[in-house]
Scaffold this active site. Structure first.
Site, PDB file in Angstrom:
ATOM      1  N   SER A  83       0.844  -1.196   0.000  1.00 22.96           N
ATOM      2  CA  SER A  83       0.000   0.000   0.000  1.00 22.96           C
ATOM      3  C   SER A  83       0.880   1.246   0.000  1.00 22.96           C
ATOM      4  O   SER A  83       1.989   1.220   0.553  1.00 22.96           O
ATOM      5  CB  SER A  83      -0.890   0.021   1.248  1.00 22.96           C
ATOM      6  N   TYR A  89      -1.804  -0.622  10.277  1.00 22.98           N
ATOM      7  CA  TYR A  89      -1.970  -1.117   8.896  1.00 22.98           C
ATOM      8  C   TYR A  89      -0.787  -0.666   8.033  1.00 22.98           C
ATOM      9  O   TYR A  89      -0.188  -1.464   7.298  1.00 22.98           O
ATOM     10  CB  TYR A  89      -3.290  -0.565   8.337  1.00 22.98           C
TER      11      TYR A  89
HETATM   12  P1  NAP Z   1     -11.508  -5.794   0.327  1.00 29.10           P
HETATM   13  O1  NAP Z   1     -12.432  -5.252  -0.708  1.00 29.10           O
HETATM   14  O2  NAP Z   1     -11.798  -5.522   1.766  1.00 29.10           O
HETATM   15  O3  NAP Z   1     -11.397  -7.386   0.106  1.00 29.10           O
HETATM   16  C1  NAP Z   1     -10.640  -8.134   0.984  1.00 29.10           C
HETATM   17  C2  NAP Z   1     -10.583  -9.564   0.498  1.00 29.10           C
HETATM   18  O4  NAP Z   1      -9.686 -10.300   1.358  1.00 29.10           O
HETATM   19  C3  NAP Z   1     -11.909 -10.291   0.558  1.00 29.10           C
HETATM   20  O5  NAP Z   1     -11.940 -11.191  -0.535  1.00 29.10           O
HETATM   21  C4  NAP Z   1     -11.828 -11.075   1.896  1.00 29.10           C
HETATM   22  O6  NAP Z   1     -12.603 -12.268   1.879  1.00 29.10           O
HETATM   23  C5  NAP Z   1     -10.354 -11.437   1.887  1.00 29.10           C
HETATM   24  N1  NAP Z   1      -9.770 -11.706   3.192  1.00 29.10           N
HETATM   25  C6  NAP Z   1      -9.662 -10.884   4.271  1.00 29.10           C
HETATM   26  N2  NAP Z   1      -9.015 -11.505   5.265  1.00 29.10           N
HETATM   27  C7  NAP Z   1      -8.688 -12.749   4.824  1.00 29.10           C
HETATM   28  C8  NAP Z   1      -8.053 -13.859   5.386  1.00 29.10           C
HETATM   29  N3  NAP Z   1      -7.576 -13.827   6.642  1.00 29.10           N
HETATM   30  N4  NAP Z   1      -7.910 -14.980   4.639  1.00 29.10           N
HETATM   31  C9  NAP Z   1      -8.375 -15.033   3.366  1.00 29.10           C
HETATM   32  N5  NAP Z   1      -9.004 -14.001   2.774  1.00 29.10           N
HETATM   33  C10 NAP Z   1      -9.167 -12.878   3.487  1.00 29.10           C
HETATM   34  O7  NAP Z   1     -10.007  -5.326   0.084  1.00 29.10           O
HETATM   35  P2  NAP Z   1      -9.297  -4.519  -1.120  1.00 29.10           P
HETATM   36  O8  NAP Z   1      -9.515  -3.078  -0.912  1.00 29.10           O
HETATM   37  O9  NAP Z   1      -9.609  -5.142  -2.421  1.00 29.10           O
HETATM   38  O10 NAP Z   1      -7.765  -4.773  -0.733  1.00 29.10           O
HETATM   39  C11 NAP Z   1      -6.995  -5.827  -1.268  1.00 29.10           C
HETATM   40  C12 NAP Z   1      -5.563  -5.558  -0.872  1.00 29.10           C
HETATM   41  O11 NAP Z   1      -5.167  -4.280  -1.348  1.00 29.10           O
HETATM   42  C13 NAP Z   1      -5.317  -5.526   0.645  1.00 29.10           C
HETATM   43  O12 NAP Z   1      -4.074  -6.126   0.947  1.00 29.10           O
HETATM   44  C14 NAP Z   1      -5.274  -4.045   0.949  1.00 29.10           C
HETATM   45  O13 NAP Z   1      -4.520  -3.757   2.103  1.00 29.10           O
HETATM   46  C15 NAP Z   1      -4.613  -3.521  -0.304  1.00 29.10           C
HETATM   47  N6  NAP Z   1      -4.859  -2.096  -0.550  1.00 29.10           N
HETATM   48  C16 NAP Z   1      -6.116  -1.613  -0.744  1.00 29.10           C
HETATM   49  C17 NAP Z   1      -6.286  -0.258  -0.968  1.00 29.10           C
HETATM   50  C18 NAP Z   1      -7.637   0.357  -1.195  1.00 29.10           C
HETATM   51  O14 NAP Z   1      -7.752   1.586  -1.181  1.00 29.10           O
HETATM   52  N7  NAP Z   1      -8.687  -0.426  -1.387  1.00 29.10           N
HETATM   53  C19 NAP Z   1      -5.188   0.598  -0.978  1.00 29.10           C
HETATM   54  C20 NAP Z   1      -3.932   0.072  -0.774  1.00 29.10           C
HETATM   55  C21 NAP Z   1      -3.773  -1.294  -0.568  1.00 29.10           C
HETATM   56  P3  NAP Z   1     -14.182 -12.263   2.337  1.00 29.10           P
HETATM   57  O15 NAP Z   1     -14.910 -11.433   1.307  1.00 29.10           O
HETATM   58  O16 NAP Z   1     -14.569 -13.701   2.299  1.00 29.10           O
HETATM   59  O17 NAP Z   1     -14.225 -11.644   3.704  1.00 29.10           O
END
Ligand code: NAP
Length: 248
Positions: free
Chosen positions: A143, A157
């Site tokens: 991130s 985080y």
């Molecule tokens: P999200 O929409 O909250 O989706 C999270 C996903 O991870 C879901 O599929 C969830 O499964 C799964 N998950 C969570 N904990 C888990 C575990 N312990 N074991 C297996 N699966 C798990 O997240 P996102 O925004 O797409 O983020 C994806 C990645 O990008 C993360 O690492 C996040 O830190 C990073 N990121 C995001 C942003 C942003 O602005 N969105 C920015 C920088 C970095 P369920 O649906 O079954 O709960």
């Protein structure tokens, strides 16, 4: 031979976009998720409807037993692994460091850091030429927070993503002569449901004014960079980062 990729946390958001694009590029995809069966099944159905191959595997990658189950399922149902995207990650309610308790820190570091180490371990055991494998690629989803610190919101985080950056550099050098490249993407503010977990579903629209491009990013814009890093087009890139944060 068909390439096989495990994408953790692929039932929604960046992981789901990466799963769809990977399938479109010819990968057989393992859609890992934690608890949202319906969403994971919908991603698999969408991939299959477009003529691709995918399986959904529920497994908690924050726990060693979950990681073992995930990779066993891939071995049995898909075959020889060629790529891993360490994407699953969580954040918790916005608060200052002086309010955080140990249980929260353990949850954050297990889900965001241990998960990446454990999944990378399983991938290296399968892909490294040192272990008889034929190579592969790993992309960690870090991130922009690792550079910026997330003061007043979630420094825990941000620090967990700092650890992911260090894992990326160290592991890349460790396996550089074993046919495995290890890189990371560092997204900025991306429109996904993760912000609701922090207590602010509309966060991206609140903060987008701080982004030089004055907009949030789409999950597909992150997925494109991940697929490039996985591909042979990135054959000389390892231990490196693509920042996807609109200039921030
Ligand atoms: P999200 O929409 O909250 O989706 C999270 C996903 O991870 C879901 O599929 C969830 O499964 C799964 N998950 C969570 N904990 C888990 C575990 N312990 N074991 C297996 N699966 C798990 O997240 P996102 O925004 O797409 O983020 C994806 C990645 O990008 C993360 O690492 C996040 O830190 C990073 N990121 C995001 C942003 C942003 O602005 N969105 C920015 C920088 C970095 P369920 O649906 O079954 O709960």
């Amino acid at each position: 031979m068909k390439k096989i990729v495990v994408i953790t946390g692929a039932s929604r958001g960046i992981g789901a976009a990466t799963a769809r694009l990977a399938a479109a590029r010819g990968y057989a995809v393992c859609v890992n998720y934690l608890k949202n069966h319906a969403a994971a099944r919908a991603v698999v159905a969408e991939i299959e409807a477009a003529g691709g191959q995918a399986i959904a595997v529920a497994a908690d990658v924050a726990e060693e037993a979950g990681v073992a189950r995930l990779f066993d399922a891939v071995d049995r149902q898909l075959g020889t692994l060629s790529a891993l995207v360490n994407n699953a990650g969580i954040l918790e309610t916005q608060m200052r460091v002086d309010e955080m308790d140990a249980a929260r820190l353990q949850r954050i570091f297990a889900a965001n850091v241990s998960s990446c180490f454990l999944c990378a371990r399983e991938a290296v055991r399968r892909m490294s030429t040192k272990h008889g494998g034929s190579g592969g690629a790993i992309v960690n989803v870090s991130s922009a927070a690792s550079r910026l610190g997330s003061a007043g919101e979630y420094v825990d985080y941000a620090a967990s993503k700092g650890a992911v950056d260090t894992l990326t550099i160290g592991l890349a050098r460790e396996v550089a002569t074993e046919g495995i490249r290890v890189n990371a993407v560092r997204p900025g503010f991306i429109y996904t449901d993760i912000h609701a977990s922090g207590g602010e579903p509309g966060r991206v629209d609140r903060v987008k004014e701080f982004v030089p491009m004055k907009r949030g990013g789409r999950p597909e814009e992150v997925a494109s960079a991940i697929l490039w890093l996985l591909s042979d087009e990135a054959s000389y890139a390892t231990g490196t980062f693509i920042d996807l944060a609109g200039g921030r």
